[in-house]
Scaffold this active site. Structure first.
Site, PDB file in Angstrom:
ATOM      1  N   GLY A  72       0.795  -1.224   0.000  1.00  0.00           N
ATOM      2  CA  GLY A  72       0.000   0.000   0.000  1.00  0.00           C
ATOM      3  C   GLY A  72       0.825   1.269   0.000  1.00  0.00           C
ATOM      4  N   LEU A  73       1.920   1.246  -0.773  1.00  0.00           N
ATOM      5  CA  LEU A  73       2.712   2.468  -0.992  1.00  0.00           C
ATOM      6  C   LEU A  73       3.223   3.113   0.298  1.00  0.00           C
ATOM      7  CD1 LEU A  73       0.781   4.204  -3.941  1.00  0.00           C
ATOM      8  CD2 LEU A  73       3.065   3.183  -4.031  1.00  0.00           C
ATOM      9  N   CYS A 129      -0.935   1.013  -9.212  1.00  0.00           N
ATOM     10  CA  CYS A 129      -0.838   0.340  -7.914  1.00  0.00           C
ATOM     11  C   CYS A 129      -2.207  -0.213  -7.548  1.00  0.00           C
ATOM     12  CB  CYS A 129      -0.363   1.282  -6.806  1.00  0.00           C
ATOM     13  SG  CYS A 129      -0.380   0.450  -5.200  1.00  0.00           S
TER      14      CYS A 129
END
Lengths: 303, 257
Positions: A72-73, A129
């Site tokens: 999740g970045l 993403c």
């Protein structure tokens, strides 16, 4: 003497092997194992305008010949990167690619502007993403969405612009064409494929995020197919990634149409994978009388 | 801190209990710098390496002991390795326990396979240490003779009362703290047990270090996969990574929810 050098959008790489974003952090952990100058380049951990803590754990699930992740970045934000990591990275003698993500077009533009003021060599626009709500992939799954974000970012990006594409789409060629038309200098693909695993004892998904991105050798044939389709659709360079673990895979990907490759999940089981792949490509060139690696790009002979 | 990745020879293997195997690996480069509580990431035929805590370290002989529980395809494969095989290790990784002052009075609390890293800690303290080890059943007890040989006070607990104290390690720990002065507690085991140990350590005002476990990929802090909720100094929550910031954390850093 085999010439491993490749040129992407005016940037020269000493070899075509780049580490994939999200698998190599900002390089410091792997620099304890080998000098980063052995790499063609580094696609740095995906960054956002402000710090992101990422998704709750578990974030990792193993799958047959692959893995799911839902990180999740998680990242310190672009300013912290510029202050704490970029000066060190600039001394490592390899091409630096800043991977940037955002939740709205304005964020992407501000990131591109800020990165353009630094010594980073290229920008990789992450519109793919799968683990963040409104985290880019919303733009990356339609030609119109992808075009709209590239159109705006192009105005702010003073560095060569790579657009990283999602495989979770019906027509990859249409998306590649759409971003090329808006001024992308290159495309990279594939990001991870959306997947899910369930623990049958607890009936709970293994990932706390329920779903995550599939990577590793399992996705390699999908990546080869999509790189081939994208490379046939555009004139800009294509960077191929997805499940590459050995030199033969990189060569196959380049024959499909990739001008360079990225290596990701393979580094988790063999941290030396990108170095071995670069050495293996050179050996293969010597064995096969290939003088310049660019000669093999797109040379697949389809039936 | 430095680590390396290499193939190393396995010198000896032994079955300690059902599905639990010990491997002695000759790896002088790792043994010479490893600290109790650090781990190695072991390659198998599967995509992800398997993080395994180091059980014992013999810097002079250049060996480490690994105790592995077969609980899936990867760990099954490791447990089938035999002397003469080689094993691909990446390590030593993470931060070990703070065992710099071996004059402190320490208690180690290990649950199940969590007893293994506690052996490495106890071997630093020797007689200054009490080891509280918990298992489901008498058949699951491991490393008993090893702990006894260190001269530490060994307190075995079983869930079903078939050996030692009939009950949990946390009950035993609380009984122990009521009667003894303790400077530091080190623990590794199932999450509910470690949460219990943390609560008891807080109640008695004893410093406590906890070794965490999480699904992991790279093992070195690059992929950010093995997140673990922790508290910053200002009290706000963040995600640390078990492989790089841990696996050993100070108890008050951890946020068990």
């Amino acid at each position: 003497m085999a010439d491993m050098q490749v040129n992407l959008a005016g940037v020269s790489f000493k070899n075509p092997v780049i580490t994939a974003s999200g698998c190599f952090g900002f390089g410091r952990e792997f620099a304890k194992l080998y000098p980063l100058e052995k790499l063609g380049g580094i696609s740095l951990k995906g960054m956002t305008l402000h710090e992101r803590l990422g998704n709750p754990p578990p974030r990792i699930a193993e799958t047959p010949s692959g893995m799911l992740n839902s990180v999740g970045l998680q990242n310190p934000g672009v300013e912290a990167f510029i202050e704490n990591d970029l000066p060190w990275l600039k001394e490592q003698n390899t091409v630096l690619i800043a991977n940037i993500a955002g939740s709205c077009v304005e964020d992407y533009c501000e990131m591109a502007q800020r990165i353009s003021e630094t010594d980073v060599d290229m920008i990789e626009l992450n519109i793919s993403c799968p683990n963040v709500k409104q985290g880019g992939v919303a733009f990356g799954t339609s030609p119109e969405g992808a075009a709209s974000v590239v159109r705006e970012v192009r105005k702010h990006a003073k560095k060569p612009l790579i657009v990283k594409l999602s495989p979770n789409v019906a027509d990859i060629a249409a998306i590649a064409k759409a971003v090329e038309a808006e001024g992308a200098d290159a495309v990279s693909l594939i990001n991870t494929l959306l997947g899910m695993r369930i623990d049958i004892k607890t009936r709970r998904p293994i990932l706390r995020n329920n779903t995550g991105g599939l990577s590793g050798p399992a996705v390699f044939p999908v990546a080869v197919r999509m790189v081939w389709q994208a490379a046939n659709a555009v004139n800009i360079p294509v960077i191929g990634l997805g499940g590459i673990e050995k030199a033969e895979d990189a060569i196959e990907m380049m024959m499909a149409g990739a001008s360079a490759v990225q290596v990701g999940a393979a580094m988790f089981y063999d941290p030396y994978a990108p170095v071995k792949i670069a050495e293996g490509i050179e050996q293969w060139m010597n064995d096969n009388g290939v003088k310049n690696i660019s000669e093999i790009v797109g040379t697949v002979k389809p039936w | 801190m430095s680590y390396l990745q290499k193939q190393f020879p396995i010198l000896d293997t032994k079955c300690l209990a059902k599905d639990i195997h010990e491997l002695v690996v000759s790896c002088p480069e790792i043994a010479s710098q490893a600290i109790a509580g650090q781990f190695v990431n072991i390659r198998t035929s599967h995509t992800l390496r398997r993080p395994i805590s180091i059980c014992g370290i013999d810097a002079e002989k250049g060996t480490i002991r690994l105790v592995v529980k077969a609980q899936g395809k990867g760990t099954d494969e490791i447990c089938r390795m035999r002397p003469g095989d080689t094993i691909d290790l990446l390590g030593p990784l993470g931060n070990g326990f703070d065992v710099k002052n071996s004059n402190l009075k320490a208690v180690v609390v290990g649950g199940g396979i969590g007893a293994a890293p506690m052996y490495g800690v106890a071997s630093v303290y020797g007689k200054n240490c009490a080891a509280i080890l918990g298992f489901r059943d008498s058949a699951d007890v491991i490393l008993e003779k090893d702990f006894q040989a260190l001269g530490c006070e060994l307190l075995i607990c079983t869930d079903n009362g078939t050996r030692g104290f009939h009950g949990f390690t946390t009950q035993m720990l609380e009984n122990y703290l009521k009667e003894n002065h303790v400077d530091i507690i080190h623990t590794c085991g199932p999450k509910p047990m470690m949460k219990g140990v943390k609560d008891i350590a807080e109640k008695y005002g004893v410093r406590c270090q906890i070794s965490m476990d999480e699904r992991m990929a790279c093992g070195i802090g690059a992929c950010l996969g093995c997140a673990c909720k922790t508290k910053k100094e200002d009290g706000s929550s963040t995600y640390s990574h078990v492989c790089k910031h841990g696996p050993v954390f100070e108890a008050q850093q951890l946020d068990f929810d």
